[in-house]
Design a protein around this motif. Structure first.
Motif, mmCIF file in Angstrom:
data_model
loop_
_atom_site.group_PDB
_atom_site.id
_atom_site.type_symbol
_atom_site.label_atom_id
_atom_site.label_comp_id
_atom_site.label_asym_id
_atom_site.label_seq_id
_atom_site.Cartn_x
_atom_site.Cartn_y
_atom_site.Cartn_z
ATOM 1 N N LEU A 32 0.824 -1.212 0.000
ATOM 2 C CA LEU A 32 0.000 0.000 0.000
ATOM 3 C C LEU A 32 0.861 1.266 0.000
ATOM 4 N N SER A 33 0.178 2.385 -0.166
ATOM 5 C CA SER A 33 0.824 3.701 -0.212
ATOM 6 C C SER A 33 1.766 3.930 0.964
ATOM 7 N N SER A 84 -0.130 -0.212 -4.463
ATOM 8 C CA SER A 84 -1.275 -1.053 -4.824
ATOM 9 C C SER A 84 -2.494 -0.576 -4.020
ATOM 10 N N LEU A 85 -3.541 -1.375 -4.031
ATOM 11 C CA LEU A 85 -4.814 -0.970 -3.401
ATOM 12 C C LEU A 85 -5.272 -2.009 -2.366
ATOM 13 N N GLU A 140 -2.091 6.383 -5.004
ATOM 14 C CA GLU A 140 -3.505 6.124 -4.708
ATOM 15 C C GLU A 140 -4.009 6.923 -3.520
ATOM 16 N N SER A 141 -3.193 7.047 -2.500
ATOM 17 C CA SER A 141 -3.624 7.849 -1.354
ATOM 18 C C SER A 141 -2.383 8.437 -0.724
ATOM 19 N N GLY A 142 -2.491 9.684 -0.359
ATOM 20 C CA GLY A 142 -1.364 10.309 0.315
ATOM 21 C C GLY A 142 -0.579 11.276 -0.529
ATOM 22 N N GLY A 333 -8.653 11.905 -10.416
ATOM 23 C CA GLY A 333 -7.499 12.712 -10.028
ATOM 24 C C GLY A 333 -6.214 11.925 -10.257
ATOM 25 N N GLU A 334 -5.096 12.598 -10.365
ATOM 26 C CA GLU A 334 -3.772 11.968 -10.555
ATOM 27 C C GLU A 334 -2.749 12.900 -9.941
ATOM 28 N N ASP A 335 -1.926 12.375 -9.047
ATOM 29 C CA ASP A 335 -1.010 13.298 -8.363
ATOM 30 C C ASP A 335 0.203 13.687 -9.221
#
Ligand code: ZN
Ligand code: ZN
Length: 394
Positions: A32-33, A84-85, A140-142, A333-335
């Motif tokens: 994960l993130s 990943s997710l 994905e997050s953060g 969205g896309e960082d």
């Protein structure tokens, strides 16, 4: 079956097999993130197989590596994301995730493999400038990209390029667009506070659930009544939390949601409107209301000059007629947007559709056509060549 194209000449069977192994290895070990520790170590190992030294630990678990002459007057950045997710994989693939509740369901395993493939191609070339490979955590997050920027990932770059696998398109197609291609994302949290009481005696309490329900309904008029209908926008409340049991009036309610917009004007109207409604709900229902906007994500806005470089590179990899436009901006969205706030660049999409039975990105049955690994690696390498030629002709 795709006809022989530029990418097949650049990526031989051996390199393709190397990338496929990498993709499958990463697919089996998703993280994960900001927890991409094994992923980062594996990337460093693969880079060192290519004789490229790397710098791990950027923004926690990010990796940066550079090749090219020490003295040069340009540096180009190429980016892949690593996380990943939290999804239980149900693809049944022989190389499915071996980590419970974790899955590469967005194609980032493929992005890492193709960027390593590009490194394998580029290190054999006589480069006139430097190439910085940016492996970024937490897309994905953060907002991992934001942290990479804070830690100097784009320092000195003249341009940055990235690509995302997209199974809406067939393998062999790419989309290249200038302007906004991914939306502004403004996640919000609203906390409403009333006072609790007996369900049968509402006059002794201040019901935060009724206030929340009124607010959720009112918010839906933001897009329909306050934004130009030609400017795409979304207001979604995705989480509501309130109350303990059926016969107690809830003292507090928390709403979490996101605003997506593709025009600065629409964004500003939505944010102002949301603030006004949250403020208004407190006088309407006699509750207190707090509004927060955590983790704002800017829109991905490709510059015209970088899109031109991306298009030239795509034309060398796939034929010109396979270069598409994605049409209107995605509301996703896309960082990558954080890089583009500092430096010129372009994000493209790589078609990689497998079959109708395969689920979409972020689903438990997501998969992509691995032939895209060769296209992505060849495109990244061609971007470097197209960029250096562009500079010569300037
Ligand atoms: Zn994703
Ligand atoms: Zn993604």
């Amino acid at each position: 079956m795709l006809k022989e194209s530029g990418y097949q000449q650049m990526v031989g069977a051996e390199l393709f097999e190397w990338m496929r192994k990498i993709r499958r290895h990463l697919h089996q070990s998703p993280e994960l993130s900001f927890q991409e520790f094994k992923t980062a170590a594996y990337i460093c190992e693969k880079l060192s197989e290519l004789g490229i030294s790397s710098q791990p630990g950027v923004a926690g678990t990010g990796v940066i590596a550079e090749i090219g002459p020490a003295e040069s007057d340009w540096i180009i950045g190429l980016r892949a994301d690593m996380d990943s997710l939290p999804i239980v994989e149900r693809t049944g693939l022989p190389f499915a995730s071996t980590v419970a509740g974790r899955m590469h369901a967005c194609g980032h395993d493929g992005h890492m493999a193709m960027l390593l493939g590009a490194a394998a191609i580029l290190r054999k070339m006589d480069l006139t400038g430097r190439v910085r490979f940016i492996f970024q955590p937490a897309e994905e997050s953060g907002n991992g990209a934001e942290k990479m920027v804070e830690e100097g990932a784009v320092e000195g770059l003249d341009a940055i390029f990235g690509g995302h696998i997209d199974t809406h398109y067939c393998t062999g197609n790419m989309t290249v667009d200038e302007g906004i291609i991914c939306a502004y994302a403004d996640p919000f949290t609203i906390r409403l506070k009333g006072s609790s009481g007996h369900a049968a005696r509402p006059h002794e309490a201040k019901d935060s659930i009724v206030a929340a329900a009124g607010l959720i309904t009112a918010l839906q008029s933001l897009v329909s009544r306050e934004v130009d209908p030609n400017q795409a926008a979304v207001v979604t409340v995705g989480r509501v939390q309130a109350g303990e049991t059926h016969n107690v009036i809830a003292e507090e309610a928390t709403l979490e949601g996101t605003i997506r917009s593709t025009h600065p004007e629409a964004r500003s109207r939505l944010l102002t409107g949301l603030e006004r409604m949250v403020l208004g709900i407190s006088s309407l229902y006699a509750v207190t209301a707090e509004l927060e906007f955590p983790d704002f994500l800017p829109a991905v806005c490709n510059s015209a000059s970088a899109a031109e470089v991306a298009r030239k590179a795509a034309a060398a990899v796939i034929s010109k007629e396979n270069i598409l436009s994605q049409g209107p901006s995605s509301l996703g969205g896309e960082d990558f947007s954080f890089y583009l706030q500092r430096v010129n660049g372009c994000l493209v999409r790589f078609g990689a559709n497998v079959s109708a039975e395969t689920g979409p990105a972020h689903s438990s049955t997501f998969d992509f056509d691995e032939a895209v690994l060769a296209i992505g690696a060849a495109w990244y390498a061609q971007v470097v060549l197209a960029f250096s030629q562009e500079r010569v002709s300037l």
